[in-house]
Design a protein around this motif. Structure first.
Motif, PDB file in Angstrom:
ATOM      1  N   PRO A  75       0.810  -1.230   0.000  1.00 39.95           N
ATOM      2  CA  PRO A  75       0.000   0.000   0.000  1.00 39.95           C
ATOM      3  C   PRO A  75       0.840   1.276   0.000  1.00 39.95           C
ATOM      4  CG  PRO A  75      -0.929  -1.597   1.534  1.00 39.95           C
ATOM      5  CD  PRO A  75       0.400  -2.137   1.103  1.00 39.95           C
ATOM      6  N   VAL A  76       1.918   1.284   0.748  1.00 39.90           N
ATOM      7  CA  VAL A  76       2.764   2.483   0.809  1.00 39.90           C
ATOM      8  C   VAL A  76       3.407   2.751  -0.544  1.00 39.90           C
ATOM      9  CG1 VAL A  76       4.782   3.529   1.893  1.00 39.90           C
ATOM     10  CG2 VAL A  76       3.187   2.165   3.268  1.00 39.90           C
ATOM     11  N   LEU A  77       3.892   1.698  -1.204  1.00 37.41           N
ATOM     12  CA  LEU A  77       4.529   1.867  -2.512  1.00 37.41           C
ATOM     13  C   LEU A  77       3.535   2.389  -3.540  1.00 37.41           C
ATOM     14  CD1 LEU A  77       6.711  -1.386  -2.635  1.00 37.41           C
ATOM     15  CD2 LEU A  77       7.485   0.964  -2.228  1.00 37.41           C
ATOM     16  N   LEU A  78       2.312   1.884  -3.517  1.00 30.18           N
ATOM     17  CA  LEU A  78       1.302   2.367  -4.453  1.00 30.18           C
ATOM     18  C   LEU A  78       0.938   3.820  -4.153  1.00 30.18           C
ATOM     19  CD1 LEU A  78      -1.091  -0.734  -4.667  1.00 30.18           C
ATOM     20  CD2 LEU A  78       0.455   0.104  -6.440  1.00 30.18           C
ATOM     21  N   ALA A  79       0.842   4.168  -2.893  1.00 29.54           N
ATOM     22  CA  ALA A  79       0.519   5.554  -2.522  1.00 29.54           C
ATOM     23  C   ALA A  79       1.596   6.514  -3.018  1.00 29.54           C
ATOM     24  CB  ALA A  79       0.363   5.660  -1.012  1.00 29.54           C
ATOM     25  N   GLY A 102      -3.901   0.415  -1.110  1.00 32.41           N
ATOM     26  CA  GLY A 102      -2.980   1.278  -1.828  1.00 32.41           C
ATOM     27  C   GLY A 102      -3.683   2.137  -2.860  1.00 32.41           C
ATOM     28  N   GLY A 103      -4.679   1.547  -3.570  1.00 30.85           N
ATOM     29  CA  GLY A 103      -5.440   2.311  -4.540  1.00 30.85           C
ATOM     30  C   GLY A 103      -6.222   3.449  -3.890  1.00 30.85           C
ATOM     31  N   THR A 104      -6.783   3.178  -2.707  1.00 31.95           N
ATOM     32  CA  THR A 104      -7.509   4.222  -1.983  1.00 31.95           C
ATOM     33  C   THR A 104      -6.576   5.370  -1.616  1.00 31.95           C
ATOM     34  OG1 THR A 104      -9.083   2.613  -1.093  1.00 31.95           O
ATOM     35  CG2 THR A 104      -8.875   4.716   0.071  1.00 31.95           C
ATOM     36  N   LEU A 105      -5.384   5.031  -1.112  1.00 32.38           N
ATOM     37  CA  LEU A 105      -4.420   6.063  -0.753  1.00 32.38           C
ATOM     38  C   LEU A 105      -3.977   6.871  -1.974  1.00 32.38           C
ATOM     39  CD1 LEU A 105      -2.201   4.020   1.745  1.00 32.38           C
ATOM     40  CD2 LEU A 105      -3.885   5.792   2.319  1.00 32.38           C
ATOM     41  N   ALA A 106      -3.886   6.194  -3.121  1.00 34.11           N
ATOM     42  CA  ALA A 106      -3.449   6.865  -4.349  1.00 34.11           C
ATOM     43  C   ALA A 106      -4.600   7.487  -5.128  1.00 34.11           C
ATOM     44  CB  ALA A 106      -2.713   5.865  -5.245  1.00 34.11           C
ATOM     45  N   ARG A 107      -5.828   7.284  -4.626  1.00 36.35           N
ATOM     46  CA  ARG A 107      -7.033   7.749  -5.301  1.00 36.35           C
ATOM     47  C   ARG A 107      -7.128   7.161  -6.701  1.00 36.35           C
ATOM     48  NH1 ARG A 107      -8.007  12.564  -6.621  1.00 36.35           N
ATOM     49  NH2 ARG A 107     -10.238  12.519  -6.155  1.00 36.35           N
ATOM     50  N   ALA A 108      -6.902   5.848  -6.786  1.00 35.48           N
ATOM     51  CA  ALA A 108      -6.957   5.147  -8.061  1.00 35.48           C
ATOM     52  C   ALA A 108      -7.926   3.971  -7.956  1.00 35.48           C
ATOM     53  CB  ALA A 108      -5.567   4.631  -8.450  1.00 35.48           C
ATOM     54  N   PRO A 109      -8.768   3.732  -8.950  1.00 37.70           N
ATOM     55  CA  PRO A 109      -9.685   2.587  -8.916  1.00 37.70           C
ATOM     56  C   PRO A 109      -8.926   1.269  -9.013  1.00 37.70           C
ATOM     57  CG  PRO A 109      -9.773   3.658 -11.064  1.00 37.70           C
ATOM     58  CD  PRO A 109      -8.939   4.538 -10.183  1.00 37.70           C
ATOM     59  N   LEU A 110      -9.503   0.236  -8.424  1.00 37.49           N
ATOM     60  CA  LEU A 110      -8.885  -1.088  -8.409  1.00 37.49           C
ATOM     61  C   LEU A 110      -9.617  -2.025  -9.359  1.00 37.49           C
ATOM     62  CD1 LEU A 110      -6.979  -3.291  -7.249  1.00 37.49           C
ATOM     63  CD2 LEU A 110      -8.699  -3.646  -5.441  1.00 37.49           C
ATOM     64  N   VAL A 111      -8.866  -2.590 -10.299  1.00 38.05           N
ATOM     65  CA  VAL A 111      -9.345  -3.662 -11.177  1.00 38.05           C
ATOM     66  C   VAL A 111      -8.679  -4.950 -10.721  1.00 38.05           C
ATOM     67  CG1 VAL A 111      -9.444  -4.549 -13.536  1.00 38.05           C
ATOM     68  CG2 VAL A 111      -9.579  -2.085 -13.124  1.00 38.05           C
ATOM     69  N   ALA A 112      -9.467  -5.988 -10.494  1.00 42.21           N
ATOM     70  CA  ALA A 112      -8.899  -7.297 -10.179  1.00 42.21           C
ATOM     71  C   ALA A 112      -9.127  -8.216 -11.374  1.00 42.21           C
ATOM     72  CB  ALA A 112      -9.521  -7.890  -8.926  1.00 42.21           C
ATOM     73  N   GLU A 113      -8.278  -9.201 -11.509  1.00 39.71           N
ATOM     74  CA  GLU A 113      -8.407 -10.134 -12.635  1.00 39.71           C
ATOM     75  C   GLU A 113      -8.230 -11.553 -12.140  1.00 39.71           C
ATOM     76  OE1 GLU A 113      -7.345 -10.787 -17.247  1.00 39.71           O
ATOM     77  OE2 GLU A 113      -7.208  -8.843 -16.264  1.00 39.71           O
ATOM     78  N   TRP A 114      -9.181 -12.417 -12.524  1.00 34.20           N
ATOM     79  CA  TRP A 114      -9.083 -13.840 -12.188  1.00 34.20           C
ATOM     80  C   TRP A 114      -9.246 -14.648 -13.460  1.00 34.20           C
ATOM     81  CZ3 TRP A 114     -12.928 -17.892 -10.330  1.00 34.20           C
ATOM     82  CH2 TRP A 114     -12.238 -19.000  -9.807  1.00 34.20           C
ATOM     83  N   PHE A 115      -8.180 -15.336 -13.849  1.00 29.13           N
ATOM     84  CA  PHE A 115      -8.227 -16.169 -15.050  1.00 29.13           C
ATOM     85  C   PHE A 115      -8.904 -17.499 -14.764  1.00 29.13           C
ATOM     86  CE2 PHE A 115      -6.571 -18.776 -18.543  1.00 29.13           C
ATOM     87  CZ  PHE A 115      -6.718 -17.903 -19.607  1.00 29.13           C
ATOM     88  N   GLY A 116      -8.934 -17.867 -13.494  1.00 26.46           N
ATOM     89  CA  GLY A 116      -9.574 -19.118 -13.112  1.00 26.46           C
ATOM     90  C   GLY A 116      -8.626 -20.276 -12.941  1.00 26.46           C
TER      91      GLY A 116
END
Length: 352
Positions: A75-79, A102-116
């Protein structure tokens, strides 16, 4: 656009389809001029914290895949990096939660990806992880259904399929001719025995088949072909590079898909784009049937008898070595769908 990928273990740690997909998207974004960083456990030797590859900066959050340390530092690195979008692999779930912080701290939306192709154990962390992202991307409706069953809201999921390189297809000369071709890693889920049984039903007809791929079950399939007395007409080509596979597909008439498990039937898509008629044997744990639902040059079957009949019926279609109707699956078109996803989320977050 500044895009931060979070993939604790990359394909350099263990080669998996989902990891290769994210790394390919990262490289394609960098090729378009976007600023791309992959936050991961270090996979290179030495003490450097970063490594450049294909225009992408890989940043070692930890020197090894140590989950607790990774989630504390991320989180700190993303911020500090302040990306426009954070795009995280769904596994491990705790890394998704950390990426969300980290996205919240950076004010950036989070996309997650699951290939399965990775497990998501039923834990409280998983419940948090599937609800934290603004959207979860899957390669098929099959995987989308499973992530919804894990707790994700349908409105927060979207399907972005795998892609093909249409330029490579057009530039590659058709290879050795074959009536039937099959391609997959030859493990316990390959289910090649269904194809061999169908071909044995047609031993009185003229045909030649090629099976591409290697794996622990190859020797068993070769023995089965010999036992069925069709080994003189079935070629086990082994593992082939992409360009050689494209040449084989362009030279073949029909591609048969019988595997029991496929998060996305990538080889089937390549073969269809190369002009093959597609025959898919329905399997509950395979997404392949969804790929041909509206595709004219195709057949869906449920057993070896129907498969044999479909192979004969496929002969009614003329041979082709490219299908331009599938250009919508070109890598560049798929990349645009990711960029559209990012822009949609930025707009929802009031960042555009």
């Amino acid at each position: 656009m500044r895009v931060a990928f979070v993939v604790m273990e990359t394909s350099h740690h263990q080669d998996m389809d989902g990891r290769r997909r994210l790394e390919r998207i990262a490289a394609q974004l960098a090729g378009r001029g976007h600023d791309v960083t992959v936050y991961c456990a270090q996979w290179w030797d030495g003490y450097e914290q970063t490594r450049e590859r294909d225009g992408v900066t890989y940043r070692g959050v930890t020197v090894s895949p140590a989950l607790t340390s990774f989630t504390v530092r991320l989180p700190v690195l993303l911020a500090l990096d302040r990306p426009d979008v954070v795009h995280a692999a769904m596994s491990p779930p705790s890394a998704v939660v950390a990426a969300g912080v980290g996205g919240t701290l950076a004010r950036a939306p989070l996309v997650a990806e699951w290939f399965g192709d990775t497990d998501l154990p039923a834990t409280r962390t998983r419940r948090w992880a599937v609800r934290r992202p603004a959207t979860i991307v899957t390669p098929s409706e099959l995987v989308r259904t499973r992530i919804r069953e894990a707790g994700a809201d349908e409105r927060d999921t979207r399907v972005i399929p795998e892609g093909v390189d249409t330029s490579l297809i057009r530039e590659t000369e058709p290879g050795e001719s074959a009536d039937v071709v099959y391609a997959r890693h030859l493990d316990a889920d390959a289910n090649v025995e269904e194809l061999l049984l169908a071909l044995a039903e047609l031993r009185d007809r003229q045909w030649a088949a090629t099976i591409i791929g290697d794996g622990p079950e190859r020797a068993g399939y070769e023995r089965q072909a010999a036992d069925l007395r069709i080994d003189d007409r079935v070629t086990f080509a082994g593992e082939l590079p992409r360009a050689e596979r494209v040449a084989r597909y362009r030279g073949a008439h029909t591609f048969v898909q019988t595997a029991r498990r496929e998060q996305f039937a990538t080889e089937l898509l390549w073969a269809l784009a190369c002009g093959c008629v597609g025959i898919v044997e329905y399997q509950a744990d395979s997404s392949a049937h969804g790929l041909i639902e509206t595709y004219e040059r195709s057949f869906r079957v449920t057993d070896p008898e129907e498969l044999a009949e479909a192979i004969v019926s496929a002969g009614e279609y003329e041979r082709a070595d490219v299908d331009e109707s599938l250009d919508e699956y070109d890598h560049e078109a798929i990349l645009e769908r990711y960029l559209e996803c990012y822009r949609d989320l930025q707009s929802e977050f009031g960042l555009l």
